[in-house]
Design a protein around this motif. Sequence first.
Motif, short mmCIF file in Angstrom:
data_model
loop_
_atom_site.label_atom_id
_atom_site.label_comp_id
_atom_site.label_asym_id
_atom_site.label_seq_id
_atom_site.Cartn_x
_atom_site.Cartn_y
_atom_site.Cartn_z
N LYS A 87 0.83 -1.20 0.00
CA LYS A 87 0.00 0.00 0.00
C LYS A 87 0.87 1.26 0.00
O LYS A 87 1.83 1.36 0.76
CB LYS A 87 -0.91 0.00 1.23
N ASN A 88 0.52 2.18 -0.88
CA ASN A 88 1.16 3.48 -1.07
C ASN A 88 2.47 3.44 -1.85
O ASN A 88 3.05 4.50 -2.12
CB ASN A 88 1.38 4.22 0.26
N ASP A 89 2.94 2.26 -2.27
CA ASP A 89 4.12 2.21 -3.14
C ASP A 89 3.72 2.65 -4.54
O ASP A 89 2.63 2.35 -5.03
CB ASP A 89 4.71 0.80 -3.21
N VAL A 90 4.63 3.38 -5.20
CA VAL A 90 4.43 3.83 -6.57
C VAL A 90 5.63 3.33 -7.38
O VAL A 90 6.77 3.52 -6.98
CB VAL A 90 4.33 5.37 -6.65
N ILE A 91 5.34 2.69 -8.51
CA ILE A 91 6.37 2.09 -9.35
C ILE A 91 6.31 2.75 -10.72
O ILE A 91 5.24 2.77 -11.35
CB ILE A 91 6.16 0.57 -9.49
N PHE A 92 7.42 3.27 -11.21
CA PHE A 92 7.51 3.80 -12.57
C PHE A 92 8.24 2.78 -13.43
O PHE A 92 9.32 2.31 -13.06
CB PHE A 92 8.26 5.13 -12.61
N ILE A 93 7.67 2.46 -14.59
CA ILE A 93 8.28 1.49 -15.50
C ILE A 93 8.55 2.19 -16.83
O ILE A 93 7.63 2.65 -17.51
CB ILE A 93 7.36 0.27 -15.71
N ALA A 94 9.82 2.28 -17.17
CA ALA A 94 10.25 2.93 -18.41
C ALA A 94 10.02 2.01 -19.61
O ALA A 94 10.00 0.78 -19.46
CB ALA A 94 11.72 3.30 -18.31
N PRO A 95 9.85 2.57 -20.80
CA PRO A 95 9.72 1.74 -22.00
C PRO A 95 10.92 0.81 -22.14
O PRO A 95 12.04 1.16 -21.75
CB PRO A 95 9.71 2.76 -23.15
N GLY A 96 10.68 -0.39 -22.65
CA GLY A 96 11.75 -1.35 -22.87
C GLY A 96 12.13 -2.16 -21.64
O GLY A 96 13.07 -2.93 -21.69
N THR A 97 11.39 -1.99 -20.54
CA THR A 97 11.68 -2.69 -19.29
C THR A 97 10.73 -3.88 -19.11
O THR A 97 9.51 -3.71 -19.07
CB THR A 97 11.52 -1.75 -18.08
N TRP A 98 11.29 -5.08 -19.01
CA TRP A 98 10.48 -6.26 -18.76
C TRP A 98 9.93 -6.17 -17.34
O TRP A 98 10.65 -5.81 -16.41
CB TRP A 98 11.31 -7.53 -18.93
N HIS A 99 8.65 -6.51 -17.16
CA HIS A 99 8.03 -6.40 -15.85
C HIS A 99 6.84 -7.34 -15.69
O HIS A 99 6.29 -7.85 -16.66
CB HIS A 99 7.61 -4.96 -15.56
N SER A 100 6.48 -7.57 -14.43
CA SER A 100 5.35 -8.41 -14.07
C SER A 100 4.95 -8.05 -12.64
O SER A 100 5.77 -7.55 -11.87
CB SER A 100 5.74 -9.88 -14.15
N ILE A 101 3.71 -8.32 -12.29
CA ILE A 101 3.27 -8.17 -10.91
C ILE A 101 2.41 -9.37 -10.56
O ILE A 101 1.66 -9.87 -11.40
CB ILE A 101 2.53 -6.84 -10.66
N GLN A 102 2.55 -9.83 -9.32
CA GLN A 102 1.72 -10.95 -8.85
C GLN A 102 1.31 -10.70 -7.41
O GLN A 102 2.02 -10.03 -6.65
CB GLN A 102 2.46 -12.27 -8.94
N ASN A 103 0.15 -11.20 -7.06
CA ASN A 103 -0.32 -11.10 -5.68
C ASN A 103 0.26 -12.26 -4.90
O ASN A 103 -0.15 -13.40 -5.07
CB ASN A 103 -1.85 -11.11 -5.62
N SER A 104 1.20 -11.97 -4.02
CA SER A 104 1.82 -12.98 -3.18
C SER A 104 1.33 -12.85 -1.74
O SER A 104 1.83 -13.54 -0.85
CB SER A 104 3.35 -12.84 -3.22
N GLY A 105 0.36 -11.97 -1.52
CA GLY A 105 -0.15 -11.73 -0.17
C GLY A 105 -1.32 -12.62 0.18
O GLY A 105 -1.65 -13.57 -0.54
N LEU A 106 -1.95 -12.30 1.30
CA LEU A 106 -3.06 -13.10 1.82
C LEU A 106 -4.42 -12.57 1.40
O LEU A 106 -5.40 -13.31 1.42
CB LEU A 106 -2.99 -13.15 3.35
N GLY A 107 -4.49 -11.28 1.03
CA GLY A 107 -5.75 -10.68 0.60
C GLY A 107 -5.60 -10.13 -0.80
O GLY A 107 -4.58 -10.33 -1.47
N ASP A 108 -6.62 -9.43 -1.27
CA ASP A 108 -6.58 -8.86 -2.61
C ASP A 108 -5.50 -7.78 -2.72
O ASP A 108 -5.23 -7.05 -1.76
CB ASP A 108 -7.93 -8.25 -2.98
N LEU A 109 -4.88 -7.69 -3.89
CA LEU A 109 -3.92 -6.66 -4.24
C LEU A 109 -4.64 -5.70 -5.18
O LEU A 109 -5.07 -6.09 -6.27
CB LEU A 109 -2.69 -7.26 -4.92
N THR A 110 -4.81 -4.45 -4.76
CA THR A 110 -5.54 -3.47 -5.55
C THR A 110 -4.60 -2.32 -5.89
O THR A 110 -3.90 -1.80 -5.02
CB THR A 110 -6.76 -2.94 -4.76
N PHE A 111 -4.59 -1.94 -7.18
CA PHE A 111 -3.67 -0.90 -7.63
C PHE A 111 -4.20 -0.20 -8.86
O PHE A 111 -5.06 -0.71 -9.58
CB PHE A 111 -2.28 -1.48 -7.91
#
Length: 121
Positions: A87-111
């Motif tokens: 919560k409250n983290d902000v991630i900037f992803i530049a063009p050409g950057t490989w990326h992924s996100i997964q919910n590894s927590g116990l509840g829902d991940l909302t962003f």
Amino acid sequence: MTERNTVIRNIAEEPWQQYPGHFGSALSKALVAPETTGSQLIDYRISSYQPMAYVERHVHKVQEQVYHVLDGEGLMEIGDERRVVRKNDVIFIAPGTWHSIQNSGLGDLTFIVVTTPVTDD
């Protein structure tokens, strides 16, 4: 192409969708997008991933992205690095950057995901 308008949208009016490359109840609502508002330069979505849900590793040629975590916890992969995001983290992803996100927590991940420009070249 959809006509461009200034609009007010209610989040409840937009259906949840699971886009290609998203798995395990990785759902998003396209609140501002070409198909919902006629936007040309920005795609603004709210996403909610249930535990173990994820988007596959991918890259955008010209798009910049910002992820803003509203609730929950997950793993963000950027290039060769994996980091816990919360919560409250902000991630900037530049063009050409490989990326992924997964919910590894116990509840829902909302962003929020903001992408510009809308289409890759």
